[in-house]
Design a protein around this motif. Structure first.
Motif, PDB file in Angstrom:
ATOM      1  N   VAL A 123       0.962  -1.228   0.000  1.00  0.00           N
ATOM      2  CA  VAL A 123      -0.085  -0.041  -0.006  1.00  0.00           C
ATOM      3  C   VAL A 123       0.872   1.181  -0.079  1.00  0.00           C
ATOM      4  O   VAL A 123       1.874   1.192   0.487  1.00  0.00           O
ATOM      5  CB  VAL A 123      -1.008   0.017   1.238  1.00  0.00           C
ATOM      6  N   GLN A 124       0.396   2.315  -0.669  1.00  0.00           N
ATOM      7  CA  GLN A 124       1.029   3.333  -0.677  1.00  0.00           C
ATOM      8  C   GLN A 124       0.136   4.456   0.443  1.00  0.00           C
ATOM      9  O   GLN A 124      -0.872   4.446   0.557  1.00  0.00           O
ATOM     10  CB  GLN A 124       0.713   4.201  -1.967  1.00  0.00           C
ATOM     11  N   VAL A 125       1.329   4.820   1.466  1.00  0.00           N
ATOM     12  CA  VAL A 125       0.550   5.728   2.673  1.00  0.00           C
ATOM     13  C   VAL A 125       0.674   7.195   2.178  1.00  0.00           C
ATOM     14  O   VAL A 125       1.716   7.713   1.736  1.00  0.00           O
ATOM     15  CB  VAL A 125       1.547   5.590   3.827  1.00  0.00           C
ATOM     16  N   GLY A 126      -0.554   8.148   2.405  1.00  0.00           N
ATOM     17  CA  GLY A 126      -0.389   9.379   1.753  1.00  0.00           C
ATOM     18  C   GLY A 126      -0.488   9.547   0.561  1.00  0.00           C
ATOM     19  O   GLY A 126      -0.685   8.655  -0.313  1.00  0.00           O
ATOM     20  N   SER A 127       0.188  10.626   0.249  1.00  0.00           N
ATOM     21  CA  SER A 127       0.273  11.084  -1.331  1.00  0.00           C
ATOM     22  C   SER A 127       1.820  10.859  -1.898  1.00  0.00           C
ATOM     23  O   SER A 127       1.850  11.260  -3.048  1.00  0.00           O
ATOM     24  CB  SER A 127      -0.258  12.452  -1.451  1.00  0.00           C
ATOM     25  N   ARG A 128       2.648  10.433  -1.029  1.00  0.00           N
ATOM     26  CA  ARG A 128       4.085  10.223  -1.658  1.00  0.00           C
ATOM     27  C   ARG A 128       4.117   8.756  -2.399  1.00  0.00           C
ATOM     28  O   ARG A 128       4.136   7.799  -1.522  1.00  0.00           O
ATOM     29  CB  ARG A 128       4.907  10.311  -0.569  1.00  0.00           C
ATOM     30  N   PRO A 129       4.418   8.728  -3.434  1.00  0.00           N
ATOM     31  CA  PRO A 129       4.480   7.315  -4.130  1.00  0.00           C
ATOM     32  C   PRO A 129       5.463   6.477  -3.401  1.00  0.00           C
ATOM     33  O   PRO A 129       5.665   5.181  -3.553  1.00  0.00           O
ATOM     34  CB  PRO A 129       4.786   7.714  -5.571  1.00  0.00           C
ATOM     35  N   THR A 130       6.815   7.126  -2.758  1.00  0.00           N
ATOM     36  CA  THR A 130       7.788   6.258  -2.417  1.00  0.00           C
ATOM     37  C   THR A 130       7.502   5.656  -0.989  1.00  0.00           C
ATOM     38  O   THR A 130       8.386   4.961  -0.541  1.00  0.00           O
ATOM     39  CB  THR A 130       9.056   7.210  -2.356  1.00  0.00           C
ATOM     40  N   ASN A 131       6.319   6.320  -0.433  1.00  0.00           N
ATOM     41  CA  ASN A 131       6.026   5.783   1.092  1.00  0.00           C
ATOM     42  C   ASN A 131       5.037   4.582   1.004  1.00  0.00           C
ATOM     43  O   ASN A 131       3.972   4.686   1.011  1.00  0.00           O
ATOM     44  CB  ASN A 131       5.301   6.963   1.472  1.00  0.00           C
ATOM     45  N   THR A 132       5.664   3.191   0.739  1.00  0.00           N
ATOM     46  CA  THR A 132       4.907   2.356   0.579  1.00  0.00           C
ATOM     47  C   THR A 132       5.164   1.213   1.539  1.00  0.00           C
ATOM     48  O   THR A 132       6.344   1.391   2.163  1.00  0.00           O
ATOM     49  CB  THR A 132       5.085   1.537  -0.721  1.00  0.00           C
ATOM     50  N   HIS A 133       4.477   0.223   1.965  1.00  0.00           N
ATOM     51  CA  HIS A 133       4.519  -0.596   2.989  1.00  0.00           C
ATOM     52  C   HIS A 133       3.967  -1.985   2.524  1.00  0.00           C
ATOM     53  O   HIS A 133       2.707  -1.912   1.798  1.00  0.00           O
ATOM     54  CB  HIS A 133       3.860  -0.371   4.312  1.00  0.00           C
ATOM     55  N   THR A 134       4.318  -2.742   2.954  1.00  0.00           N
ATOM     56  CA  THR A 134       3.846  -4.305   2.719  1.00  0.00           C
ATOM     57  C   THR A 134       3.325  -4.858   4.125  1.00  0.00           C
ATOM     58  O   THR A 134       3.995  -4.994   5.100  1.00  0.00           O
ATOM     59  CB  THR A 134       4.775  -5.454   2.288  1.00  0.00           C
ATOM     60  N   VAL A 135       2.019  -5.228   3.920  1.00  0.00           N
ATOM     61  CA  VAL A 135       1.169  -5.307   5.155  1.00  0.00           C
ATOM     62  C   VAL A 135       0.181  -6.671   5.104  1.00  0.00           C
ATOM     63  O   VAL A 135      -0.057  -6.782   4.067  1.00  0.00           O
ATOM     64  CB  VAL A 135       0.390  -4.286   5.672  1.00  0.00           C
ATOM     65  N   GLY A 136      -0.180  -7.173   6.171  1.00  0.00           N
ATOM     66  CA  GLY A 136      -1.067  -8.288   6.047  1.00  0.00           C
ATOM     67  C   GLY A 136      -2.523  -7.625   5.704  1.00  0.00           C
ATOM     68  O   GLY A 136      -2.703  -6.562   6.121  1.00  0.00           O
ATOM     69  N   VAL A 137      -3.325  -8.166   4.612  1.00  0.00           N
ATOM     70  CA  VAL A 137      -4.660  -7.420   4.070  1.00  0.00           C
ATOM     71  C   VAL A 137      -5.659  -7.558   5.499  1.00  0.00           C
ATOM     72  O   VAL A 137      -6.539  -6.569   5.524  1.00  0.00           O
ATOM     73  CB  VAL A 137      -5.251  -8.191   3.059  1.00  0.00           C
ATOM     74  N   ASP A 138      -5.399  -8.368   6.522  1.00  0.00           N
ATOM     75  CA  ASP A 138      -6.234  -8.257   7.600  1.00  0.00           C
ATOM     76  C   ASP A 138      -6.086  -7.040   8.435  1.00  0.00           C
ATOM     77  O   ASP A 138      -7.051  -6.625   9.283  1.00  0.00           O
ATOM     78  CB  ASP A 138      -6.077  -9.378   8.594  1.00  0.00           C
ATOM     79  N   ARG A 139      -4.988  -6.063   8.032  1.00  0.00           N
ATOM     80  CA  ARG A 139      -4.858  -4.957   9.046  1.00  0.00           C
ATOM     81  C   ARG A 139      -5.375  -3.851   8.061  1.00  0.00           C
ATOM     82  O   ARG A 139      -5.456  -2.667   8.628  1.00  0.00           O
ATOM     83  CB  ARG A 139      -3.352  -4.489   9.009  1.00  0.00           C
ATOM     84  N   LEU A 140      -5.877  -4.145   6.870  1.00  0.00           N
ATOM     85  CA  LEU A 140      -6.586  -2.820   6.038  1.00  0.00           C
ATOM     86  C   LEU A 140      -7.934  -2.886   6.436  1.00  0.00           C
ATOM     87  O   LEU A 140      -8.669  -4.029   6.789  1.00  0.00           O
ATOM     88  CB  LEU A 140      -6.441  -3.259   4.662  1.00  0.00           C
TER      89      LEU A 140
END
Length: 61
Positions: free
Chosen positions: A39-56
């Motif tokens: 997922v991309q957090v906020g509006s910065r394309p470089t701010n990405t994280h890989t997380v479990g879908v259960d956290r979304l």
């Protein structure tokens, strides 16, 4: 959220609000085999994280 819903949101033409720990995110990729999403957090394309879908969380309107 489950993997299928994350995949549906990723493939949707609609703008569906999703949050991670209360922060708005954009789903960029879903790894169904491992139950993970990038997922991309906020509006910065470089701010990405890989997380479990259960956290979304889908924001219900």
């Amino acid at each position: 959220m489950d993997v299928q819903r994350a995949q549906d949101i990723l493939n949707s033409r609609d703008n569906i609000a999703v949050k991670l720990d209360g922060e708005p995110v954009w789903i960029e990729q879903v790894d169904a085999a491992n139950g993970m999403a990038t997922v991309q957090v906020g509006s910065r394309p470089t701010n990405t994280h890989t997380v479990g879908v259960d956290r979304l969380e889908e924001e219900k309107g």
